[in-house]
Enzyme design. Structure first.
Site, PDB file in Angstrom:
ATOM      1  N   LYS A 112       0.821  -1.213   0.000  1.00 28.63           N
ATOM      2  CA  LYS A 112       0.000   0.000   0.000  1.00 28.63           C
ATOM      3  C   LYS A 112       0.857   1.266   0.000  1.00 28.63           C
ATOM      4  O   LYS A 112       0.392   2.330  -0.390  1.00 28.63           O
ATOM      5  CB  LYS A 112      -0.986  -0.039   1.149  1.00 28.63           C
ATOM      6  CG  LYS A 112      -1.967  -1.201   0.953  1.00 28.63           C
ATOM      7  CD  LYS A 112      -3.246  -1.110   1.680  1.00 28.63           C
ATOM      8  CE  LYS A 112      -4.216  -2.192   1.234  1.00 28.63           C
ATOM      9  NZ  LYS A 112      -3.666  -3.573   1.289  1.00 28.63           N
ATOM     10  N   ASP A 113       2.118   1.121   0.410  1.00 31.74           N
ATOM     11  CA  ASP A 113       3.037   2.265   0.332  1.00 31.74           C
ATOM     12  C   ASP A 113       3.223   2.756  -1.105  1.00 31.74           C
ATOM     13  O   ASP A 113       3.494   3.931  -1.327  1.00 31.74           O
ATOM     14  CB  ASP A 113       4.430   1.875   0.844  1.00 31.74           C
ATOM     15  CG  ASP A 113       4.453   1.661   2.356  1.00 31.74           C
ATOM     16  OD1 ASP A 113       3.676   2.322   3.062  1.00 31.74           O
ATOM     17  OD2 ASP A 113       5.260   0.829   2.805  1.00 31.74           O
TER      18      ASP A 113
END
Ligand SMILES: *Cc1c(COP(=O)(O)O)cnc(C)c1O
Length: 495
Positions: A112-113
């Site tokens: 998700k980064d």
């Protein structure tokens, strides 16, 4: 040329990219989709030598056409910097004839980064472009991964505040420590006495509360959403599939034009949809293999054409895929319906009211690019063990679901195309399940002690993100009842 976005539930509703990013969801509840999927305007030959940042610019400018070159490059430079522990940003690692695209080298060691490190910059740029004066307040409910990635992304980003709610006893020890030690002048973390559903319903209720919206407005605030239906999260994810293909070429693993398969551990259907967009942009991808865990609602959908969420929710060792409503699937439904907004709307209403919808045979035929499979808990653990015993490479539980499905697909289909598996989390993040899969003797050990063990077992140094939480101070201790979330937000914002 200006690309506009329209709602999956109303094709007449047109907004610019920056408006779509600010709004998140369309007012009719639909998702924003590009009017036309753009194609790459450079050759694979040219992409071959590009850095991740250059690739990102080349891909994203096709989607975000109302951003100036300077604006977009600025967002990219600020997102993909030393927060990542490798210059490559998303390294492609070859292990036993499978290519693992490691998407976990960012601040919170999960994929998700990749999107949440750029979304805050896309959002503040969008706010400026649209003369929004208010401070943007991001409200997020999390079952673990998204919360930390959003906190890390928005921390100290000017013009924003972020408030994250998590279930007090519903996240792993590592995940909780990651959140409560988050630094930043604009961040707040609240543990609620309730489960993830309570947290999510509470957040949703605040988004829909017009009285609260008015109060925010009067105090110079407005809400926005960082969740995965935001087009500002989807577009950055297209980049790494383009990058992965160019890397395969550069490393002479494939010939120019050779088709590959992509295997994605799937929950909300965001990551795999990005791979599908990459294919539409011209990347020679053949099959998109959708891998589920025991919550195999997507597998059943691809088999039967019926999406049915009326089933038991299973807690698995790959919690970020424990999802029964894959929101981003709506974008695929819209495409395979021939961009029929009314049909899409009807199906989504059926899903809401009855928990089920069925697609037509025509629509099913248009999903030919997709293949699906799933792994049980035992198969997931078995895959972690087998990959480790054979190669010494340690993968996390989510990646293992995809890795298992990849192997099964190759075995059953005799498809010998090269496969890229999206590797979505560092094994350090799910250390207990990973090590226990390798050897039962770790089952009773303390999670934090196991981090050291994993260093020895994998030969991969403990990521900075983990070292940081072991030494950091707890900064957030706020707790609230599940019925007091709104009051808590008002107190935090002092309104
Ligand atoms: C969110 C997440 C997924 C699922 O991705 P979707 O885009 O929701 O399909 C898979 N693995 C990990 C580690 C995640 O955090």
């Amino acid at each position: 040329m200006n690309l506009h976005y329209k709602s999956t539930r109303n094709s007449n509703l047109r907004v610019t990219a920056s408006e779509a990013i600010l709004k998140g969801l369309a007012p009719d509840g639909g998702l924003f989709v590009p009017e036309k999927l753009p194609v790459l305007d450079v050759s694979m030959e040219e992409l071959k030598g590009m850095t991740y940042q250059e690739t990102a610019y080349t891909v994203m400018k096709q989607f975000l056409t109302d951003f100036t070159e300077e604006e977009l490059r600025n967002c990219i430079t600020r997102a993909y910097d030393s927060k990542f522990d490798t210059k490559e940003i998303a390294p492609l690692v070859k292990v036993d004839n499978t290519y693992y695209l490691e998407l976990f080298h960012g601040a919170t060691i999960a994929f998700k980064d990749m999107a949440l490190s750029i979304l805050p910059h896309l959002m503040t740029t969008s706010a400026k472009k649209n003369q929004v004066q208010n401070k943007i307040v991001i409200l997020t409910a999390t079952s673990g991964d998204t919360g930390k990635a959003a906190l890390a992304g928005f921390a100290d980003v000017e013009g924003t505040r972020i408030i994250v709610f998590y279930p007090k006893n519903g996240v792993s020890r590592v995940q909780e420590l990651q959140m409560v030690t988050q630094k930043g002048n604009n961040v707040d973390v609240v543990a609620i006495h309730g489960n993830f559903d309570h947290a999510q319903s509470g957040v949703k209720a605040m988004f829909e509360d017009s009285e609260l919206a008015k109060k925010l407005e009067d105090n110079g605030y407005q809400f926005s959403s960082a969740n995965s239906i935001n087009i500002g999260r989807l577009v950055p994810q297209v980049v790494y599939y383009v990058y992965a293909y160019a890397k395969l070429l550069e490393n002479e693993e494939i010939q120019l034009g050779e088709k590959i398969n992509v295997v994605v551990p799937t929950g909300n259907f965001g990551n795999i949809l990005a791979a599908y967009y990459a294919k539409q942009m011209g990347v020679p991808i053949d099959k998109l293999v959708c891998a589920s865990n025991e919550n195999k609602v997507l597998f059943d959908f691809f088999q039967t054409g019926t999406y049915d969420r009326n089933r038991e929710f299973v807690l698995t060792s790959s919690p970020s895929m424990d999802i029964l409503i894959s929101s981003n699937l709506e974008r695929l439904i819209y495409l395979i319906s021939g961009e029929d907004d009314q049909k899409t709307k009807q199906m989504m209403e059926d899903l809401k009211c009855r928990g089920v919808y069925e697609i037509t045979d025509d629509m099913k035929a248009r999903m030919n690019d997709f293949v699906s499979g799933y792994a049980t808990e035992a198969e997931c653990a078995q895959n972690i063990r087998e990959v480790y015993n054979k190669t010494g490479y340690v993968i996390d539980t989510h990646t293992a679901v995809a890795s298992y499905v990849c192997g099964k697909y190759q075995e059953n289909s005799l498809d010998s195309k090269k496969s890229v598996v999206a590797s979505t989390a560092s094994p350090y993040k799910f250390v207990k399940s990973v090590l226990t899969a390798i050897d039962e003797k770790y089952a009773d050990m303390d999670e934090l002690d196991l981090l050291k063990v994993l260093e020895t077992v994998s030969g991969v140094e403990m990521p900075q993100a983990i070292q940081d939480i072991l030494n950091a101070n707890v900064l957030h201790t706020l707790e609230c009842e599940k019925d007091n979330m709104r009051e808590t937000v008002e107190k935090i914002l002092n309104i």
